[in-house]
Write an enzyme that holds these catalytic residues in place. Structure first.
Site, PDB file in Angstrom:
ATOM      1  N   HIS A  67       0.927  -0.853  -0.013  1.00 28.43           N
ATOM      2  CA  HIS A  67      -0.098  -0.724  -0.001  1.00 28.43           C
ATOM      3  C   HIS A  67       0.936   1.094  -0.457  1.00 28.43           C
ATOM      4  O   HIS A  67       0.178   2.531  -0.450  1.00 28.43           O
ATOM      5  CB  HIS A  67      -0.926   0.063   1.477  1.00 28.43           C
ATOM      6  N   ASN A  88      -7.227   5.860   3.903  1.00 29.24           N
ATOM      7  CA  ASN A  88      -8.632   5.717   3.832  1.00 29.24           C
ATOM      8  C   ASN A  88      -9.479   7.360   3.982  1.00 29.24           C
ATOM      9  O   ASN A  88     -10.512   7.522   2.825  1.00 29.24           O
ATOM     10  CB  ASN A  88      -9.663   4.981   4.740  1.00 29.24           C
ATOM     11  N   ASP A 142      -0.495   2.688  -4.929  1.00 20.66           N
ATOM     12  CA  ASP A 142      -0.046   0.423  -5.793  1.00 20.66           C
ATOM     13  C   ASP A 142      -1.928   0.533  -6.368  1.00 20.66           C
ATOM     14  O   ASP A 142      -2.630   0.542  -5.894  1.00 20.66           O
ATOM     15  CB  ASP A 142      -0.499   0.047  -4.525  1.00 20.66           C
ATOM     16  N   ASN A 196      -8.749   2.389  -1.890  1.00 22.88           N
ATOM     17  CA  ASN A 196     -10.037   3.600  -0.761  1.00 22.88           C
ATOM     18  C   ASN A 196      -9.246   4.589  -0.557  1.00 22.88           C
ATOM     19  O   ASN A 196     -10.117   5.675  -0.400  1.00 22.88           O
ATOM     20  CB  ASN A 196     -10.051   3.064   0.554  1.00 22.88           C
TER      21      ASN A 196
END
Length: 197
Positions: free
Chosen positions: A26, A73, A98, A119
């Site tokens: 991530h 997020n 990513d 997200n």
């Protein structure tokens, strides 16, 4: 034109703050942004807008580099605050992040589009009220098993061979972002889409 409201660009690297996340899938966006910062001689060390940012001049253009510190997020909050403050329109906000639908080492450059289940991108679209911002997707590989939890996968680290593939991709992602500024999204996509070591 220097001094006009829209002459600046913002390049955002997505990731999660904290040492435990540094090498995870991530955080490919953070890592690509670090390489880009080095290339343009910019320190990402100012703490504001719920993020860490730096500013420099690249080829006569004001350039802001941002790492949201909100966790993935809520990345859009940081992006909105900085872009609103410096009057940067969505079309001049490039996001590095990513992508699990691409193999490690692959890139995909897009001018716009939906969040595709990411997200961080979902948050940016929601906060900016626009899907029209360029993005550089960095392949981090698909889940090895369909039943594996997505969060577990994107918060996992790369194998040694994947890390090798990724190393080249991060540098090319930085180059691709600068190519978007210099030559536009179509040219960057033409040069870097699917690119591999």
């Amino acid at each position: 034109m220097p001094g006009s409201k829209n002459d600046a660009w913002l390049i955002v690297g997505l990731g999660n703050p904290g040492r435990e996340y540094e090498r995870t899938r991530h955080n490919a966006g953070f890592r690509a942004l670090d390489i880009l910062a080095e290339q343009v001689g910019c320190k990402i060390d100012k703490s504001k807008f719920e993020g860490l940012y730096g500013q420099t001049v690249y080829n006569g253009t004001k350039l802001y580099l941002l790492k949201p510190q909100t966790y993935m997020n809520l990345s859009g909050r940081s992006v909105l605050q900085l872009s609103a403050y410096f009057h940067i329109p969505p079309q001049q906000i490039i996001v590095l992040f990513d992508d699990i639908s691409l193999a490690p080492g692959r890139l995909r450059i897009r001018a716009d589009g939906s969040a595709g289940g990411h997200n961080g991108i979902k948050s940016i679209i929601s906060e900016l009220g626009s899907q029209t911002f360029p993005r550089v997707k960095i392949g981090v590989g698909a889940k090895p098993r369909p039943e594996m939890d997505l969060a577990d996968w994107v918060l996992s680290t790369f194998s040694a061979s994947e890390e090798k593939e990724l190393a080249g991709a991060l540098g090319r992602a930085a180059d691709a972002a600068l190519c978007v500024i210099d030559d536009g999204v179509p040219e960057a996509a033409n040069r870097f889409n699917g690119s591999h070591n």
